[in-house]
Design a protein around this motif. Structure first.
Motif, short mmCIF file in Angstrom:
data_model
loop_
_atom_site.label_atom_id
_atom_site.label_comp_id
_atom_site.label_asym_id
_atom_site.label_seq_id
_atom_site.Cartn_x
_atom_site.Cartn_y
_atom_site.Cartn_z
N ASP A 116 -10.22 -35.17 -10.21
CA ASP A 116 -11.32 -35.19 -11.18
C ASP A 116 -10.78 -34.93 -12.58
O ASP A 116 -11.16 -35.59 -13.55
CB ASP A 116 -12.37 -34.14 -10.83
N ARG A 117 -9.86 -33.94 -12.68
CA ARG A 117 -9.24 -33.65 -13.98
C ARG A 117 -8.40 -34.84 -14.46
O ARG A 117 -8.37 -35.14 -15.65
CB ARG A 117 -8.39 -32.39 -13.89
N PRO A 127 -16.96 -34.09 -15.79
CA PRO A 127 -17.10 -32.64 -15.55
C PRO A 127 -18.39 -32.05 -16.11
O PRO A 127 -18.73 -30.90 -15.77
CB PRO A 127 -15.87 -32.05 -16.24
N THR A 162 -15.05 -39.37 -19.07
CA THR A 162 -15.06 -38.18 -19.92
C THR A 162 -16.26 -37.29 -19.62
O THR A 162 -16.18 -36.05 -19.69
CB THR A 162 -15.09 -38.61 -21.40
N ALA A 173 -10.55 -31.73 -7.00
CA ALA A 173 -10.67 -31.21 -8.37
C ALA A 173 -9.49 -31.68 -9.23
O ALA A 173 -9.66 -31.97 -10.43
CB ALA A 173 -10.74 -29.69 -8.36
N MET A 174 -8.31 -31.76 -8.63
CA MET A 174 -7.13 -32.22 -9.37
C MET A 174 -7.33 -33.66 -9.85
O MET A 174 -7.04 -33.99 -11.00
CB MET A 174 -5.89 -32.14 -8.47
N PHE A 196 -10.67 -37.38 -15.97
CA PHE A 196 -11.13 -36.92 -17.28
C PHE A 196 -10.06 -37.14 -18.34
O PHE A 196 -10.32 -37.70 -19.41
CB PHE A 196 -11.51 -35.44 -17.22
N ILE A 197 -8.83 -36.73 -18.05
CA ILE A 197 -7.73 -36.90 -19.01
C ILE A 197 -7.46 -38.39 -19.26
O ILE A 197 -7.29 -38.83 -20.39
CB ILE A 197 -6.46 -36.21 -18.50
#
Length: 387
Positions: free
Chosen positions: A125-126, A42, A39, A122-123, A129-130
């Motif tokens: 990384d997201r 980023p 979490t 970046a995809m 996070f999700i």
């Protein structure tokens, strides 16, 4: 056979209630720092190499941490079948979202650095996070709904019936108090994840983790205190009309239950359980102080204390209830009427005594082998094996 006769049905029920709590706390302490660090990704990692450092702090251990999640689910399935049936069916969409999010995490670990394209990385990384934030939030929402009571009832044949359609089951979970518990859960695991990053990283990344960890800790303190006040003034507890037999049959319908008083009345009946919320507040305060003072190892130890205290406080104030019914209180599940048989609990206990120490010993050995900081230099030197 002699040991089987010596350990009563009542004792086995309490033992497995305790072990269920131990497994859930162990999951929160281990996989929890993964979710917290994911979490924070980023916010604390500004460059690609810093993001790779974050990935590599978690990559070697996340699979082992999942063991506690599997053990917890398995223990609920075998020791508390009605609890498993009602919670997994009633929280179906929420469980589906949690599992879907958790699937994103291993995929992100495996694929993130396979290509050097910034958009590709970046995809993923997201995705991490999700896959970290959603379960951390929804686990807390689930705990909040358990405290509020869940809308189900049992038929005379003990068939569980959960009221409402599929989407109503999900959106009905998003009640204000439950959302507050979700925020506390998310903030607590972010604090825990910050402690992990402080332990495993250096430099600017570590400094940012300290700052965000302190902020998360303050949210935990405020949210946990507010949740306690809300429980006292705005949430009705549950109580048996007459004390149930502790070694009786697993049939909730033979005991009458009423909604009355407050969950926090348990502190007056069993004052010793106040140690749990005290540990929750104290662990959070100490974690914040350790982050501010520049300690590396102490923050994660203190956040573990906070996790232990806060999760324990929920179980202890609710005891002996494990899943109350908001629409038909007599259908509420408790330690005394929702377990498997005496023999099943005994066989499970024997298996647990054999295998749990092995799992703990192996986990400790893995963390000992992987002890140390993750730095950009260590990733450059082992680029083919790094995440």
């Amino acid at each position: 056979m002699i040991l089987y006769e010596l350990i009563s049905f009542e004792a086995l029920r309490v033992i497995w209630w305790l072990l269920m709590g131990v497994l859930l706390i162990a999951f929160a302490m281990t996989d929890g720092f993964d979710m917290g660090a994911g979490t924070l990704l980023p916010f604390v990692a500004r460059t690609d190499i810093e993001r790779r450092v974050v990935f590599n702090t978690m990559g070697p251990v996340w699979e082992g941490n999942q063991v506690w999640f599997i053990l917890g689910g398995g223990a609920i399935f075998a020791a508390w079948p009605p609890l498993y049936a009602i919670s997994f069916s009633g929280f179906y969409l929420a469980m589906f979202l949690i599992l879907g999010a958790m699937i994103l995490r291993p995929v992100a670990f495996k694929y993130r650095s396979k290509r050097k394209d910034p958009r590709w990385r970046a995809m993923w990384d997201r995705a991490l996070f999700i896959g970290s934030a959603v379960p951390a939030l929804l686990f807390g929402v689930a705990v909040g709904n358990v405290l509020l009571g869940v809308p189900f009832h049992l038929t005379p044949s003990l068939m569980p019936v959960y009221e409402g359609g599929l989407f109503a089951k999900f959106f009905g979970l998003l009640r204000p108090f439950a959302l507050l518990c979700g925020v506390v859960s998310l903030a607590l695991l972010v604090l825990h994840g910050a402690g992990w990053l402080v332990l495993k990283t250096t430099g600017d990344l570590q400094s940012r983790a300290r700052r965000y960890g302190v902020r998360a800790g303050l949210v935990v303190l405020a949210g946990y205190a507010l949740a306690g006040l809300w429980l006292y003034f705005g949430v009705t507890g549950y109580a048996f009309v007459t004390p149930p037999a502790h070694d009786g049959p697993s049939n909730p319908l033979i005991h009458e239950v009423l909604r009355q008083g407050s969950w926090l009345a348990a502190y007056g009946e069993r004052p010793w359980i106040l140690i749990a919320p005290v540990l929750g507040f104290l662990g959070t305060l100490l974690a914040i102080g350790a982050l501010r003072s520049g300690r590396d190892t102490l923050p994660i130890l203190c956040s573990q204390m906070a996790i232990f205290g806060m999760i324990s406080s929920v179980g202890l104030v609710m005891f002996p209830f494990i899943l109350p019914s908001s629409t038909h209180p007599t259908s509420s599940l408790s330690v005394w009427d929702a377990s498997s048989s005496h023999q099943t609990l005994f066989v499970m206990l024997v298996a647990g005594v054999i295998f749990l120490p092995l799992i703990i010993a192996y986990t400790a050995w893995v963390y000992r082998v992987l002890w140390g900081k993750v730095t950009p230099e260590s990733i450059d030197e082992n680029d083919t094996h790094a995440y």
